[in-house]
Design a protein around this motif. Structure first.
Motif, mmCIF file in Angstrom:
data_model
loop_
_atom_site.group_PDB
_atom_site.id
_atom_site.type_symbol
_atom_site.label_atom_id
_atom_site.label_comp_id
_atom_site.label_asym_id
_atom_site.label_seq_id
_atom_site.Cartn_x
_atom_site.Cartn_y
_atom_site.Cartn_z
ATOM 1 N N UNK A 1 0.778 -1.338 0.147
ATOM 2 C CA UNK A 1 -0.184 -0.046 -0.038
ATOM 3 C C UNK A 1 0.961 1.314 0.075
ATOM 4 N N UNK A 2 2.223 1.009 -0.009
ATOM 5 C CA UNK A 2 3.108 2.271 -0.314
ATOM 6 C C UNK A 2 3.538 2.367 -1.615
ATOM 7 N N UNK A 3 3.473 3.385 -2.286
ATOM 8 C CA UNK A 3 3.929 3.731 -3.445
ATOM 9 C C UNK A 3 5.171 4.192 -3.749
ATOM 10 N N UNK A 4 6.147 3.593 -4.538
ATOM 11 C CA UNK A 4 7.557 3.833 -4.761
ATOM 12 C C UNK A 4 7.597 4.649 -5.745
ATOM 13 N N UNK A 5 6.729 4.810 -6.774
ATOM 14 C CA UNK A 5 6.697 5.734 -7.957
ATOM 15 C C UNK A 5 5.237 5.398 -8.745
ATOM 16 N N UNK A 6 4.638 6.211 -9.034
ATOM 17 C CA UNK A 6 3.552 6.322 -9.771
ATOM 18 C C UNK A 6 3.377 5.209 -10.911
ATOM 19 N N UNK A 7 4.450 4.978 -11.622
ATOM 20 C CA UNK A 7 4.635 4.169 -12.970
ATOM 21 C C UNK A 7 5.235 2.855 -12.406
ATOM 22 N N UNK A 8 6.128 2.938 -11.424
ATOM 23 C CA UNK A 8 6.892 1.723 -11.314
ATOM 24 C C UNK A 8 6.364 0.805 -10.121
ATOM 25 N N UNK A 9 4.988 1.387 -9.433
ATOM 26 C CA UNK A 9 4.204 0.542 -8.431
ATOM 27 C C UNK A 9 4.947 0.753 -7.050
ATOM 28 N N UNK A 10 4.285 -0.104 -6.146
ATOM 29 C CA UNK A 10 4.524 0.020 -4.760
ATOM 30 C C UNK A 10 5.813 -0.514 -4.227
ATOM 31 N N UNK A 11 6.051 -0.144 -3.148
ATOM 32 C CA UNK A 11 7.401 -0.697 -2.642
ATOM 33 C C UNK A 11 7.452 -2.268 -2.313
ATOM 34 N N UNK A 12 6.113 -3.102 -2.415
ATOM 35 C CA UNK A 12 6.229 -4.308 -2.568
ATOM 36 C C UNK A 12 6.982 -4.708 -3.864
ATOM 37 N N UNK A 13 6.378 -3.902 -4.977
ATOM 38 C CA UNK A 13 7.070 -4.405 -6.292
ATOM 39 C C UNK A 13 8.574 -4.041 -6.310
ATOM 40 N N UNK A 14 8.987 -3.020 -5.524
ATOM 41 C CA UNK A 14 10.321 -2.689 -5.605
ATOM 42 C C UNK A 14 11.330 -3.696 -4.849
ATOM 43 N N UNK A 15 10.834 -4.217 -3.766
ATOM 44 C CA UNK A 15 11.601 -5.095 -2.824
ATOM 45 C C UNK A 15 11.661 -6.218 -3.597
ATOM 46 N N UNK A 16 10.629 -6.744 -4.391
ATOM 47 C CA UNK A 16 10.463 -8.305 -4.953
ATOM 48 C C UNK A 16 11.842 -8.093 -6.239
ATOM 49 N N UNK A 17 11.816 -6.905 -6.691
ATOM 50 C CA UNK A 17 12.929 -6.616 -7.911
ATOM 51 C C UNK A 17 14.285 -6.482 -7.210
#
Length: 531
Positions: free
Chosen positions: A219-235
């Motif tokens: 539920x925390x946005x990393x970037x409006x296009x790149x997605x959430x922090x959950x998406x970032x930590x998975x990468x």
């Protein structure tokens, strides 16, 4: 009289103020102007204020207006009225007073040149006073106490002989004294209240397992296009696993993926919500108190280290892998969505991020294919870019390679053309690149090397348009040909042993015998002969 008004009026600051009828703006409202050349008033008008010789002293110790008779009396006259004009004088006085007050408290001042420099600019008169807070707050993580003292109240931190925190501080005061103790009392009240808040948030955060926060990263946005922090930590986790495989790290993939998520989870804590400066740090402490392994909790605590080329490396290899992966993912992702640095503007700190990744890899001595790591970081975000994956990768590689060059010139200290020459031969293995640059910088001034450089240039001119072919020693007619063939064979064998071990100085030394052999070859052999 003509130049000064133009210069002052042209000055610009991040935040400007208006006063009076709003026609003028400057960093602060201007109410008076003294302009003297020896004893003569220089007629100047700035912001509607005419120059004269009248000024005032310190707002407490000398607020009355007075006139300066001569420019040479300025410093002394202001000092008599509570204003220390010279910044270096204020610094010296503050440092001396800090040492004295710390000694009285049986403590030492934690070195903090940046805060001391700020103190110098905060005051007209260099004043410090000591204060204290309840001992129980020392049970909080030290970073919490330091953040409260340093960042929120701009106080100097006091330490004991072992480097531990003391329940005391030094606060800056723009006056010679604190006769009623109100400045000390005010600082103690504010610091006590902030530490009480921190104590409450710290207790509340520990009521649930730290890992329970990880699902909420979605539920925390990393970037409006790149997605959430959950998406970032998975990468980040996948990239860290990929790099660990390259360097044959003992860190297992499950731990790396978990650490990547835990590293950002403290963004959801009460403590970091109140003290944003402690992000990353608090997660490490919560895991430590829950009994996590040292490698895990230090990796979470340290993964923001270092900042650019400055600072220490994370303690654990897991932390260093996460640090590089996190930075490369940020750079690749923001490049993909067009958020690139331009000129002096770098709002997302991408230059510092790339520099931090370079420092970690170099100082860790990893034989990591950095270009391959960049390509792996680009792959999951390439779909967000207007560029095709190859173009995006090339753009990120070019950006990071410029940081590598900066490392060679600014940190290693080699010349620009040495850095360019070394990187032209390949730079993706960063520790190897540094070793080659250092060795080349040392050897390039030797006369033997100069002879070799000229000979190699001649060789290149002769061979650059020739087809590849195998060498048949049976066709040699001159001894010089046989000697050159033998010498290059010896040199090639030496390189095969020395370069993998980064013994570049020895490799250059092994090249030296070629100078004499090449010189004889070019004298005795007609290279471009039709036969």
């Amino acid at each position: 009289a003509e130049i000064v008004p133009e210069i002052v009026a042209a000055l610009r600051f991040p935040k400007m103020m208006r006063w009076g009828d709003g026609r003028h703006q400057f960093v602060r409202p201007v109410h008076g102007l003294v302009s003297l050349f020896d004893a003569e008033v220089v007629p100047i008008d700035i912001f509607g204020i005419a120059s004269g010789r009248a000024t005032v002293g310190h707002r407490v110790h000398g607020p009355e207006s007075f006139e300066l008779e001569h420019a040479d009396s300025y410093v002394e006259a202001l000092a008599d009225r509570g204003v220390s004009v010279i910044p270096d004088s204020r610094r010296e006085a503050l440092e001396e007073l800090a040492g004295k007050l710390a000694a009285e408290a049986a403590a030492t001042v934690h070195p903090d040149p940046e805060l001391m420099a700020e103190h110098v600019e905060l005051v007209e008169w260099p004043g410090l006073l000591s204060g204290a807070f309840p001992d129980r707050y020392l049970e909080l993580p030290p970073e919490v106490v330091v953040t409260t003292l340093r960042y929120h109240q701009k106080c100097l931190v006091l330490e004991d002989a072992n480097g531990g925190l003391r329940p005391a501080f030094l606060a800056v005061a723009d006056r010679r004294d604190d006769p009623e103790g109100l400045i000390r009392q005010g600082n103690e009240w504010v610091i006590g209240a902030r530490l009480a808040d921190a104590e409450f948030f710290f207790t509340e955060d520990r009521k649930r397992p730290f890992a329970d926060l990880v699902p909420d990263l979605a539920r925390l946005e990393f970037h409006r296009v790149l997605g959430s922090l959950a998406d970032k930590v998975a990468r980040v986790g996948e990239l860290a696993v990929s790099m660990a495989g390259q360097i044959e790290s003992p860190a297992d993939s499950k731990t790396l993926r978990a650490a990547a998520a835990l590293a950002k989870a403290d963004l959801l804590t009460n403590m970091v919500n109140e003290f944003p400066e402690l992000q990353g740090v608090m997660g490490g402490h919560y895991l430590r108190l829950e009994g996590a392994s040292r490698d895990l909790w230090t990796s979470v605590r340290d993964h923001y280290e270092p900042v650019g080329f400055e600072g220490r490396l994370p303690d654990s290899e897991i932390g260093r892998l996460l640090g590089v992966a996190d930075r490369l993912d940020t750079v690749a992702g923001l490049f993909a969505v067009g958020e690139r640095p331009s000129g002096s503007k770098d709002p997302f700190g991408l230059r510092r991020a790339a520099q931090g990744a370079v420092k970690i890899v170099v100082d860790s001595g990893w034989s990591l294919d950095f270009s391959e790591a960049i390509a792996a970081a680009v792959e999951p975000v390439a779909g967000h870019s207007e560029l095709d994956p190859g173009q995006l990768t090339a753009a990120v590689v070019a950006f990071v390679s410029d940081r590598v060059r900066r490392w060679l010139t600014d940190v290693v200290g080699v010349s620009g053309d040495t850095a360019d020459a070394v990187m032209a031969a390949g730079w993706s293995d960063l520790p190897d690149t540094v070793a080659r640059a250092e060795a080349l910088e040392r050897v390039r001034s030797a006369e033997t090397f100069r002879s070799l450089a000229l000979a190699f240039k001649r060789v290149r001119n002769i061979t650059q348009d020739q087809p590849d072919a195998t060498v048949d020693p049976a066709l040699f007619e001159e001894d010089a040909e046989r000697e050159l063939h033998s010498a290059t064979g010896v040199f090639k064998d030496a390189l095969a042993t020395l370069l993998p071990e980064r013994r570049v100085d020895e490799a250059f030394a092994a090249m030296e015998p070629l100078a004499e052999v090449l010189e004889k070859f070019f004298v005795d052999v007609l290279v471009m002969c039709d036969d």
